[in-house]
Scaffold this motif. Sequence first.
Motif, PDB file in Angstrom:
ATOM      1  N   UNK A  19      -6.738  -5.133  48.422  1.00  0.00           N
ATOM      2  CA  UNK A  19      -8.048  -4.502  47.916  1.00  0.00           C
ATOM      3  C   UNK A  19      -8.168  -3.602  46.487  1.00  0.00           C
ATOM      4  N   UNK A  20      -7.208  -3.761  45.958  1.00  0.00           N
ATOM      5  CA  UNK A  20      -7.378  -3.207  44.474  1.00  0.00           C
ATOM      6  C   UNK A  20      -6.452  -4.044  43.726  1.00  0.00           C
ATOM      7  N   UNK A  21      -6.844  -4.318  42.309  1.00  0.00           N
ATOM      8  CA  UNK A  21      -5.964  -4.747  41.321  1.00  0.00           C
ATOM      9  C   UNK A  21      -5.940  -6.345  41.330  1.00  0.00           C
ATOM     10  N   UNK A  22      -6.842  -7.091  42.017  1.00  0.00           N
ATOM     11  CA  UNK A  22      -6.742  -8.453  42.141  1.00  0.00           C
ATOM     12  C   UNK A  22      -8.109  -9.305  41.894  1.00  0.00           C
ATOM     13  N   UNK A  23      -8.756  -8.360  40.938  1.00  0.00           N
ATOM     14  CA  UNK A  23     -10.168  -9.010  40.633  1.00  0.00           C
ATOM     15  C   UNK A  23     -11.382  -8.317  41.544  1.00  0.00           C
ATOM     16  N   UNK A  24     -11.425  -8.913  42.874  1.00  0.00           N
ATOM     17  CA  UNK A  24     -12.239  -8.481  43.889  1.00  0.00           C
ATOM     18  C   UNK A  24     -11.553  -7.457  44.458  1.00  0.00           C
ATOM     19  N   UNK A  25     -12.425  -6.237  44.598  1.00  0.00           N
ATOM     20  CA  UNK A  25     -11.837  -4.968  45.229  1.00  0.00           C
ATOM     21  C   UNK A  25     -12.615  -4.665  46.481  1.00  0.00           C
ATOM     22  N   UNK A  26     -11.907  -3.884  47.328  1.00  0.00           N
ATOM     23  CA  UNK A  26     -12.540  -3.247  48.672  1.00  0.00           C
ATOM     24  C   UNK A  26     -13.909  -2.648  48.263  1.00  0.00           C
ATOM     25  N   UNK A  27     -13.984  -1.855  47.174  1.00  0.00           N
ATOM     26  CA  UNK A  27     -15.108  -1.177  46.708  1.00  0.00           C
ATOM     27  C   UNK A  27     -16.105  -2.089  46.277  1.00  0.00           C
ATOM     28  N   UNK A  28     -15.806  -3.175  45.718  1.00  0.00           N
ATOM     29  CA  UNK A  28     -16.782  -4.080  45.339  1.00  0.00           C
ATOM     30  C   UNK A  28     -17.365  -4.709  46.763  1.00  0.00           C
ATOM     31  N   UNK A  29     -16.603  -5.087  47.759  1.00  0.00           N
ATOM     32  CA  UNK A  29     -17.300  -5.586  48.792  1.00  0.00           C
ATOM     33  C   UNK A  29     -18.095  -4.623  49.700  1.00  0.00           C
ATOM     34  N   UNK A  30     -17.570  -3.412  49.442  1.00  0.00           N
ATOM     35  CA  UNK A  30     -18.592  -2.333  50.203  1.00  0.00           C
ATOM     36  C   UNK A  30     -19.867  -2.346  49.487  1.00  0.00           C
ATOM     37  N   UNK A  31     -20.023  -2.505  48.040  1.00  0.00           N
ATOM     38  CA  UNK A  31     -21.274  -2.333  47.240  1.00  0.00           C
ATOM     39  C   UNK A  31     -22.105  -3.712  47.677  1.00  0.00           C
ATOM     40  N   UNK A  32     -21.215  -4.851  47.692  1.00  0.00           N
ATOM     41  CA  UNK A  32     -22.157  -6.193  47.919  1.00  0.00           C
ATOM     42  C   UNK A  32     -22.878  -6.100  49.220  1.00  0.00           C
ATOM     43  N   UNK A  33     -21.965  -5.663  50.366  1.00  0.00           N
ATOM     44  CA  UNK A  33     -22.668  -5.660  51.657  1.00  0.00           C
ATOM     45  C   UNK A  33     -23.542  -4.497  51.886  1.00  0.00           C
ATOM     46  N   UNK A  34     -23.544  -3.227  51.078  1.00  0.00           N
ATOM     47  CA  UNK A  34     -24.872  -2.534  51.049  1.00  0.00           C
ATOM     48  C   UNK A  34     -25.957  -3.059  50.279  1.00  0.00           C
ATOM     49  N   UNK A  35     -25.639  -3.971  49.318  1.00  0.00           N
ATOM     50  CA  UNK A  35     -26.984  -4.522  48.688  1.00  0.00           C
ATOM     51  C   UNK A  35     -27.667  -5.386  49.526  1.00  0.00           C
ATOM     52  N   UNK A  36     -26.687  -6.422  50.180  1.00  0.00           N
ATOM     53  CA  UNK A  36     -27.021  -7.635  50.889  1.00  0.00           C
ATOM     54  C   UNK A  36     -27.899  -7.096  52.076  1.00  0.00           C
ATOM     55  N   UNK A  37     -27.013  -6.224  53.104  1.00  0.00           N
ATOM     56  CA  UNK A  37     -27.630  -5.738  54.359  1.00  0.00           C
ATOM     57  C   UNK A  37     -28.619  -4.503  54.334  1.00  0.00           C
ATOM     58  N   UNK A  38     -28.287  -3.439  53.279  1.00  0.00           N
ATOM     59  CA  UNK A  38     -29.223  -2.368  53.341  1.00  0.00           C
ATOM     60  C   UNK A  38     -29.146  -1.543  54.500  1.00  0.00           C
ATOM     61  N   UNK A  39     -29.893  -1.115  55.236  1.00  0.00           N
ATOM     62  CA  UNK A  39     -29.700  -0.246  56.329  1.00  0.00           C
ATOM     63  C   UNK A  39     -29.847  -1.224  57.521  1.00  0.00           C
ATOM     64  N   UNK A  40     -29.658  -2.516  57.328  1.00  0.00           N
ATOM     65  CA  UNK A  40     -29.538  -3.194  58.481  1.00  0.00           C
ATOM     66  C   UNK A  40     -28.223  -3.412  59.278  1.00  0.00           C
ATOM     67  N   UNK A  41     -27.938  -4.104  59.934  1.00  0.00           N
ATOM     68  CA  UNK A  41     -26.595  -4.149  60.763  1.00  0.00           C
ATOM     69  C   UNK A  41     -25.565  -5.215  60.096  1.00  0.00           C
TER      70      UNK A  41
END
Length: 306
Positions: free
Chosen positions: A195-217
Amino acid sequence: MRPAIDPGLAGFLEQAAAAGAPPITAGSVADARTGNAEFLRTMRTRQEPVRAVEELSVPTRAGDLPARAYLPVDEPVAVVVYLHGGGWVLGDLEGHDQLCRHLAATSGAVVVNVNYRHAPETRFPGPAEDAADAVAWAAATYPYPVVVMGDSAGGNLAASAAVASRDAGVRLDLQVLLYPVLDADLTRESYRRNGDGYLLTAADMDWFWDHYVGDGDRFDPRASVLRVDDLDGLAPAVVLVAGYDPLHDEGIAYADRLAAAGVPCDVLEYPGAIHGFMTLHAVSPLGEQAAEEVAGLVRRRTTAAV
């Protein structure tokens, strides 16, 4: 003991760390898009020989989408609807141009790179609907076996489109999921390990999910496709995973569920690879090797489907 990371990819990560390169998702959405586009531009090392490249518009329920079709030199064996990665937020037709050219040249398929609508301007389920509509359009337009393929978030959309195609009775012969996003659970072991140090991070994925789904499920099965109850009758699948990818385990879990449901599924494991490696042409030959393996499977599976 873990397999060694690919030397070219290891050198790339070391250089990025030494340079203090910011995360993919640093800054605003506009900043992230600009940085991603510039980075992918540096990875484009050549143009693959194809017979022609055509700019298209793909009709969907929300309007026409820009797309680019790469025509192979010989009579096509299939049509591939390609959905690019970028966390549903980043990416365009240019960023995956070299990969789509290479797939068309080596698979013998027409590859249609579709620029679906992006979050946060269009949140879930808009991009998933775009993907499903693009597959339905391809099935109605081309007289060849139909493949849906995508990497990362594009792999998520491809998997979702495969389920939607089954449910709508749309012809689909193969789904190819390249290091796909398949679940919003960020606690799997591969997230802890990679989740850290290999280009895509866990924090990146959380950011992406927030932008994709917003307040949805986030766990809606159309978004977290691993949570679809019934996988029976889906198109045969190819699932490619990378050993140093936070998404590794969800890819394996989905492949296992497909197999358990009786869906033919090939798993391509690249133990020394990181997320996104198939577009990192300039730093390692591993991505091109993977593209050739995927292209060979597309040719064999679609030829058998005729």
